[in-house]
Scaffold this motif. Structure first.
Motif, PDB file in Angstrom:
ATOM      1  N   PRO A 177       0.829  -1.123  -0.062  1.00 17.61           N
ATOM      2  CA  PRO A 177      -0.083  -0.179   0.065  1.00 17.61           C
ATOM      3  C   PRO A 177       0.906   1.359   0.148  1.00 17.61           C
ATOM      4  O   PRO A 177       1.859   1.515   0.448  1.00 17.61           O
ATOM      5  CB  PRO A 177      -0.816  -0.239   1.412  1.00 17.61           C
ATOM      6  N   ASP A 178       0.153   2.333  -0.654  1.00 16.30           N
ATOM      7  CA  ASP A 178       0.950   3.555  -0.554  1.00 16.30           C
ATOM      8  C   ASP A 178       2.319   3.755  -1.058  1.00 16.30           C
ATOM      9  O   ASP A 178       3.077   4.632  -0.720  1.00 16.30           O
ATOM     10  CB  ASP A 178       0.751   4.123   0.949  1.00 16.30           C
ATOM     11  N   VAL A 179       2.790   2.782  -1.917  1.00 14.97           N
ATOM     12  CA  VAL A 179       4.179   2.969  -2.717  1.00 14.97           C
ATOM     13  C   VAL A 179       4.025   2.813  -4.066  1.00 14.97           C
ATOM     14  O   VAL A 179       2.998   2.149  -4.352  1.00 14.97           O
ATOM     15  CB  VAL A 179       5.056   2.215  -1.967  1.00 14.97           C
ATOM     16  N   ASN A 180       4.969   2.850  -4.863  1.00 15.50           N
ATOM     17  CA  ASN A 180       5.161   2.418  -6.209  1.00 15.50           C
ATOM     18  C   ASN A 180       5.531   0.905  -6.349  1.00 15.50           C
ATOM     19  O   ASN A 180       6.436   0.850  -5.852  1.00 15.50           O
ATOM     20  CB  ASN A 180       5.945   3.454  -7.112  1.00 15.50           C
ATOM     21  N   ASN A 181       4.612   0.252  -6.885  1.00 15.66           N
ATOM     22  CA  ASN A 181       4.934  -1.431  -6.965  1.00 15.66           C
ATOM     23  C   ASN A 181       5.433  -1.410  -8.256  1.00 15.66           C
ATOM     24  O   ASN A 181       6.758  -1.285  -8.649  1.00 15.66           O
ATOM     25  CB  ASN A 181       3.570  -2.182  -6.752  1.00 15.66           C
ATOM     26  N   LYS A 198       9.406  -4.149  -9.615  1.00 11.84           N
ATOM     27  CA  LYS A 198       8.673  -3.943  -8.292  1.00 11.84           C
ATOM     28  C   LYS A 198       9.513  -2.741  -7.683  1.00 11.84           C
ATOM     29  O   LYS A 198      10.388  -3.230  -6.950  1.00 11.84           O
ATOM     30  CB  LYS A 198       8.135  -5.015  -7.562  1.00 11.84           C
ATOM     31  N   SER A 199       9.373  -1.459  -7.876  1.00  9.83           N
ATOM     32  CA  SER A 199      10.242  -0.496  -7.408  1.00  9.83           C
ATOM     33  C   SER A 199      10.445  -0.679  -5.948  1.00  9.83           C
ATOM     34  O   SER A 199      11.498  -0.393  -5.251  1.00  9.83           O
ATOM     35  CB  SER A 199       9.825   0.910  -7.677  1.00  9.83           C
ATOM     36  N   THR A 200       9.481  -0.882  -5.093  1.00 12.16           N
ATOM     37  CA  THR A 200       9.360  -1.079  -3.395  1.00 12.16           C
ATOM     38  C   THR A 200       8.947  -2.594  -3.486  1.00 12.16           C
ATOM     39  O   THR A 200       7.805  -2.752  -3.695  1.00 12.16           O
ATOM     40  CB  THR A 200       8.445  -0.164  -2.942  1.00 12.16           C
ATOM     41  N   PRO A 201       9.887  -3.549  -2.818  1.00 10.65           N
ATOM     42  CA  PRO A 201      11.079  -3.260  -2.376  1.00 10.65           C
ATOM     43  C   PRO A 201      12.120  -3.358  -3.301  1.00 10.65           C
ATOM     44  O   PRO A 201      13.248  -3.498  -2.640  1.00 10.65           O
ATOM     45  CB  PRO A 201      11.184  -4.316  -0.999  1.00 10.65           C
TER      46      PRO A 201
END
Length: 308
Positions: A177-181, A198-201
């Protein structure tokens, strides 16, 4: 690397583990007189770059969705498409027929004629809010788009007929949630699958375009690809632009694209939060998005080239 529909259809080991660090120098083998760095318009807010078979690069604007075209031989550019209020252009890809596919962030994908800038098709992929249509790749007869804020991909036909297809991501994929995947996307070496960062993580996934099943790719030589943004692939070599780390990590893929082994890291003092990359000849061109610099109408932007 992919077969394209006609324009008429649309318009009518150990060293790898050590991760060799490379400080890139401007390419000279291709054409010593071509610029290895050139400016983009002030205030452009660039993020995406596309290069086709001809020596022209296309850059999208997050400010207004405009498209800027640069002649790689001279570094001179022109605004091909002026954009409009509320429009955004992030990821871009160009096909052999000169059609430019643009990820529009706010739920929209556009197709431009790369010669005139004209919008020839537009697709509503998702709702405008709660989604981030981020990047695009071309695979077979469809263009595939990532959504950084939803666990799904979208594809649109590269021809006159057909509808938008929404592909939920399943398998190993866990949406945060709340981050760029999901961010950058390319086809697998065998042309039958997709690779998504997947940028995060900071993970890579092999995705089936038929079922949406996502299998996490095992990374060897580096724990993650955090801040992974644009992807570029040449054969089994995968380039991952890690934007805020100001580097490009270079990976060797196995035959099934299930394992990636770090082979090199490209850095350059000219990098200023590079986001995406595209190849022409023996050079990799990257656009500096400068995310850490407060944007103003006078903020300067540029693109740089490094040798492959």
């Amino acid at each position: 690397m992919v077969q394209n529909p006609s324009r008429r259809a649309v318009l009518g080991g150990a060293a790898a583990l050590a991760a060799l660090a490379v400080t890139a120098a401007p390419a000279t083998a291709q054409a010593a007189t071509w610029p290895a760095e050139f400016p983009l318009p002030n205030g452009w807010l660039p993020e995406g770059i596309a290069i086709g078979s001809k020596p022209y690069a296309y850059f999208g604007s997050r400010a207004n969705g405009g498209i800027y075209r640069v002649d790689l031989r001279t570094g001179e550019g022109t605004i091909l498409y002026a954009g409009a209020t509320g429009q955004i252009a992030v990821g871009l890809k160009i096909d052999r027929d000169g059609l430019l596919y643009v990820a529009g962030n706010t739920g929209v994908a556009r197709v431009h004629d790369s010669r005139t800038g004209e919008v020839v098709r537009s697709f509503q992929l998702s709702e405008a809010t709660g989604h981030f249509i981020n990047d695009v790749t071309l695979l077979g007869d469809r263009a595939w788009f990532t959504d950084s804020r939803a666990a799904q991909l979208y594809s649109v036909p590269r021809g006159r007929g057909g509808a938008v297809r929404t592909l939920p991501l399943t398998g190993d994929w866990v949406q945060l949630p709340d981050v760029n995947n999901a961010n950058g996307i390319v086809g697998t070496p065998d042309g039958r699958g997709l690779i998504v960062v997947k940028s995060t993580p900071g993970e890579l996934y092999h995705v089936s375009p038929r079922t949406g099943a996502a299998t996490k790719i095992t990374l060897v030589g580096q724990a993650d690809v955090v801040n992974g943004d644009g992807l570029w692939r040449i054969g089994r070599t995968l380039y991952v632009v890690q934007n805020r780390l100001n580097k490009v990590s270079v990976w060797d893929l196995d035959a099934g694209a299930t394992t990636a082994t770090l082979s090199a890291t490209i850095t350059d003092p000219r990098f200023d939060v590079p986001t995406t990359a595209a190849r022409f000849g023996d050079r990799l061109y990257l656009v500096n998005a400068r995310f850490t610099t407060p944007p103003t109408p006078e903020t300067t932007y540029n693109a740089v080239a490094v040798s492959l």
